[in-house]
Design a protein around this motif. Structure first.
Motif, PDB file in Angstrom:
ATOM      1  N   UNK A 131       0.810  -1.217   0.000  1.00  0.00           N
ATOM      2  CA  UNK A 131       0.000   0.000   0.000  1.00  0.00           C
ATOM      3  C   UNK A 131       0.843   1.266   0.000  1.00  0.00           C
ATOM      4  N   UNK A 132       2.149   1.140   0.203  1.00  0.00           N
ATOM      5  CA  UNK A 132       3.009   2.309   0.370  1.00  0.00           C
ATOM      6  C   UNK A 132       3.958   2.439  -0.823  1.00  0.00           C
ATOM      7  N   UNK A 133       3.807   3.515  -1.591  1.00  0.00           N
ATOM      8  CA  UNK A 133       4.658   3.673  -2.772  1.00  0.00           C
ATOM      9  C   UNK A 133       4.842   5.145  -3.122  1.00  0.00           C
ATOM     10  N   UNK A 134       5.958   5.425  -3.749  1.00  0.00           N
ATOM     11  CA  UNK A 134       6.342   6.780  -4.153  1.00  0.00           C
ATOM     12  C   UNK A 134       6.726   6.733  -5.625  1.00  0.00           C
ATOM     13  N   UNK A 135       5.981   7.448  -6.465  1.00  0.00           N
ATOM     14  CA  UNK A 135       6.263   7.501  -7.895  1.00  0.00           C
ATOM     15  C   UNK A 135       7.011   8.778  -8.237  1.00  0.00           C
ATOM     16  N   UNK A 136       8.205   8.637  -8.802  1.00  0.00           N
ATOM     17  CA  UNK A 136       8.887   9.772  -9.409  1.00  0.00           C
ATOM     18  C   UNK A 136       8.433   9.824 -10.858  1.00  0.00           C
ATOM     19  N   UNK A 194       9.811   2.658  -4.004  1.00  0.00           N
ATOM     20  CA  UNK A 194      10.089   3.745  -4.948  1.00  0.00           C
ATOM     21  C   UNK A 194       9.936   3.251  -6.384  1.00  0.00           C
ATOM     22  N   UNK A 195       9.180   3.993  -7.171  1.00  0.00           N
ATOM     23  CA  UNK A 195       8.864   3.633  -8.556  1.00  0.00           C
ATOM     24  C   UNK A 195       9.292   4.768  -9.480  1.00  0.00           C
ATOM     25  N   UNK A 196       9.824   4.436 -10.644  1.00  0.00           N
ATOM     26  CA  UNK A 196      10.064   5.454 -11.658  1.00  0.00           C
ATOM     27  C   UNK A 196      10.034   4.834 -13.045  1.00  0.00           C
ATOM     28  N   UNK A 197      10.064   5.702 -14.060  1.00  0.00           N
ATOM     29  CA  UNK A 197      10.031   5.269 -15.455  1.00  0.00           C
ATOM     30  C   UNK A 197      11.135   5.979 -16.233  1.00  0.00           C
ATOM     31  N   UNK A 198      11.708   5.290 -17.204  1.00  0.00           N
ATOM     32  CA  UNK A 198      12.662   5.906 -18.124  1.00  0.00           C
ATOM     33  C   UNK A 198      12.325   5.466 -19.544  1.00  0.00           C
ATOM     34  N   UNK A 199      12.800   6.227 -20.513  1.00  0.00           N
ATOM     35  CA  UNK A 199      12.470   5.958 -21.916  1.00  0.00           C
ATOM     36  C   UNK A 199      13.697   6.155 -22.789  1.00  0.00           C
ATOM     37  N   UNK A 200      13.809   5.341 -23.809  1.00  0.00           N
ATOM     38  CA  UNK A 200      14.913   5.488 -24.767  1.00  0.00           C
ATOM     39  C   UNK A 200      14.908   6.932 -25.263  1.00  0.00           C
ATOM     40  N   UNK A 254      12.830   0.601  -6.349  1.00  0.00           N
ATOM     41  CA  UNK A 254      12.388  -0.783  -6.175  1.00  0.00           C
ATOM     42  C   UNK A 254      11.672  -1.314  -7.416  1.00  0.00           C
ATOM     43  N   UNK A 255      10.957  -0.425  -8.117  1.00  0.00           N
ATOM     44  CA  UNK A 255      10.230  -0.798  -9.329  1.00  0.00           C
ATOM     45  C   UNK A 255      10.693   0.108 -10.464  1.00  0.00           C
ATOM     46  N   UNK A 256      11.211  -0.503 -11.524  1.00  0.00           N
ATOM     47  CA  UNK A 256      11.682   0.232 -12.697  1.00  0.00           C
ATOM     48  C   UNK A 256      10.743  -0.042 -13.856  1.00  0.00           C
ATOM     49  N   UNK A 257      10.272   1.016 -14.472  1.00  0.00           N
ATOM     50  CA  UNK A 257       9.467   0.898 -15.686  1.00  0.00           C
ATOM     51  C   UNK A 257      10.281   1.355 -16.883  1.00  0.00           C
ATOM     52  N   UNK A 258      10.303   0.549 -17.947  1.00  0.00           N
ATOM     53  CA  UNK A 258      10.796   0.978 -19.240  1.00  0.00           C
ATOM     54  C   UNK A 258       9.576   1.264 -20.105  1.00  0.00           C
ATOM     55  N   UNK A 303       3.378  -5.867 -14.925  1.00  0.00           N
ATOM     56  CA  UNK A 303       3.205  -7.198 -14.344  1.00  0.00           C
ATOM     57  C   UNK A 303       4.242  -7.443 -13.240  1.00  0.00           C
ATOM     58  N   UNK A 304       5.457  -6.961 -13.430  1.00  0.00           N
ATOM     59  CA  UNK A 304       6.475  -7.095 -12.378  1.00  0.00           C
ATOM     60  C   UNK A 304       6.017  -6.373 -11.117  1.00  0.00           C
ATOM     61  N   UNK A 305       5.501  -5.154 -11.264  1.00  0.00           N
ATOM     62  CA  UNK A 305       4.995  -4.417 -10.110  1.00  0.00           C
ATOM     63  C   UNK A 305       3.827  -5.157  -9.472  1.00  0.00           C
ATOM     64  N   UNK A 306       2.923  -5.681 -10.307  1.00  0.00           N
ATOM     65  CA  UNK A 306       1.776  -6.415  -9.795  1.00  0.00           C
ATOM     66  C   UNK A 306       2.220  -7.601  -8.934  1.00  0.00           C
ATOM     67  N   UNK A 307       3.239  -8.329  -9.410  1.00  0.00           N
ATOM     68  CA  UNK A 307       3.736  -9.489  -8.660  1.00  0.00           C
ATOM     69  C   UNK A 307       4.434  -9.066  -7.374  1.00  0.00           C
ATOM     70  N   UNK A 308       5.288  -8.061  -7.457  1.00  0.00           N
ATOM     71  CA  UNK A 308       6.040  -7.623  -6.276  1.00  0.00           C
ATOM     72  C   UNK A 308       5.138  -6.968  -5.241  1.00  0.00           C
ATOM     73  N   UNK A 309       4.085  -6.295  -5.703  1.00  0.00           N
ATOM     74  CA  UNK A 309       3.169  -5.606  -4.795  1.00  0.00           C
ATOM     75  C   UNK A 309       2.001  -6.480  -4.352  1.00  0.00           C
ATOM     76  N   UNK A 310       1.926  -7.716  -4.877  1.00  0.00           N
ATOM     77  CA  UNK A 310       0.816  -8.617  -4.533  1.00  0.00           C
ATOM     78  C   UNK A 310      -0.529  -7.996  -4.898  1.00  0.00           C
TER      79      UNK A 310
END
Length: 329
Positions: free
Chosen positions: A55-60, A141-147, A219-223, A232-239
């Motif tokens: 339930x606890x997350x921080x999105x950059x 901690x969650x963030x996203x990066x792009x080519x 903790x969670x990296x989005x490409x 799906x990785x976040x879904x699995x790690x966050x239950x």
């Protein structure tokens, strides 16, 4: 000729509808795949095992990376469960971490008072000391990066600029005063959102050092180019359940935007966005090392989630259907 085109279009829609029906049938036969959410206990199941939802997350939130879609998914989760203490903006479009709590414009924490925040899902530059001071321990901690070439083309399209003009004007294009000092629209933008000091932009060794250290802060990296697998990785790690991550994308892409080899070389040069290129390469390398991506069942799950998302998007937005038809014909 027009009849043939319309027949092709309807054929694709009928085919998509058939696939959608098959997906629904699959969900009926695989109850573990559908939502098992219990909003009282906040428990769910991952790979058949009961676990507790994160339930606890921080999105950059990095601009032009799919971050608005992700922020909407995370915000919906908060609204759905309704028990988190959220850091919110008091005014404006960006969270000003340089202001004190309760100051306007600035930020505040609610709905409970005098407590640390459990959630942030909006525009705010990454600042580790700020997170440690104002968020509960163990915040994910969650963030996203792009080519960077893809990012640049999306950015100039979004801000209605000409790519050649931006590259010609170099750093003079897109400078602005932001809530945390100078922030550029097109120059090292992704690095800046992740907390890099823009005054150090000409120190390549310092950029490399920062990139090396920043990857492990999340903790969670989005490409962006692996958005659904990242989901799906976040879904699995966050239950979480599939119902927690399902979304409808309204983005319309075009094949008409591109850079010449010379323009791409300039964009990725040390004077421009080599730093963002190094950032993406580091995050990309880390992403592919995750154990989830080596699990064959993982990619099957990605496919099962991606198909209905695509179908709902295509069937609910005429402009997306039209651009999809043009791009594939």
């Amino acid at each position: 000729m027009g009849f043939i085109r319309r027949a092709k279009r309807w054929g694709k829609l009928i085919f998509a509808g058939g696939i959608f029906i098959l997906i629904i049938a699959y969900y009926r036969l695989h109850p573990d795949f559908v939502s098992t959410d219990d909003t009282t206990s906040f428990t769910s199941y991952v790979n058949g095992k009961e676990c507790k939802k994160q339930l606890n997350f921080h999105l950059t939130k990095v601009e032009k990376t799919g971050s608005s879609t992700l922020a909407a998914i995370l915000s919906r989760f908060v609204l759905r469960h309704g028990k988190q203490n959220v850091m919110v903006m008091t005014i404006g479009g960006h969270l000003d971490v340089t202001k004190v709590q309760g100051q306007i414009p600035g930020w505040d924490i609610g709905p409970a008072s005098n407590r640390k925040a459990q959630v942030l899902a909006d525009h705010a530059r990454f600042k580790e000391s700020f997170i440690e001071e104002h968020f509960v321990p163990g915040i994910q901690r969650i963030t996203l990066v792009r080519e960077p070439v893809s990012w640049f083309l999306s950015a100039v399209r979004f801000w209605k600029q000409d790519a050649t003009s931006v590259l010609t004007n170099n750093l003079n294009m897109g400078l602005r005063n932001d809530y945390s000092g100078v922030k550029t629209l097109f120059h090292l933008s992704q690095l800046q959102w992740l907390g890099f000091d823009y005054d150090q932009r000409n120190d390549l060794e310092n950029i490399k050092k920062y990139v090396k250290n920043i990857v492990d802060k999340f903790d969670i990296i989005y490409l962006t180019d692996q958005f659904n697998p990242s989901l799906i990785i976040m879904k699995r790690k966050f239950c979480w359940d599939h119902g927690d991550i399902f979304y409808k994308s309204m983005e319309v892409y075009s094949k008409s935007h591109h850079l010449t080899p010379a323009e791409e070389e300039k964009l990725l040069s040390p004077d421009m966005n080599l730093g963002d290129k190094l950032l993406y390469e580091a995050f990309n390398k880390s992403w592919w090392k995750q154990p989830e991506v080596k699990d064959p069942d993982f990619w099957e799950e990605v496919g099962l989630v991606t198909i209905p998302i695509l179908l709902v998007t295509l069937l609910s937005c005429y402009s997306v259907i039209k651009s999809f038809y043009i791009a594939t014909n």
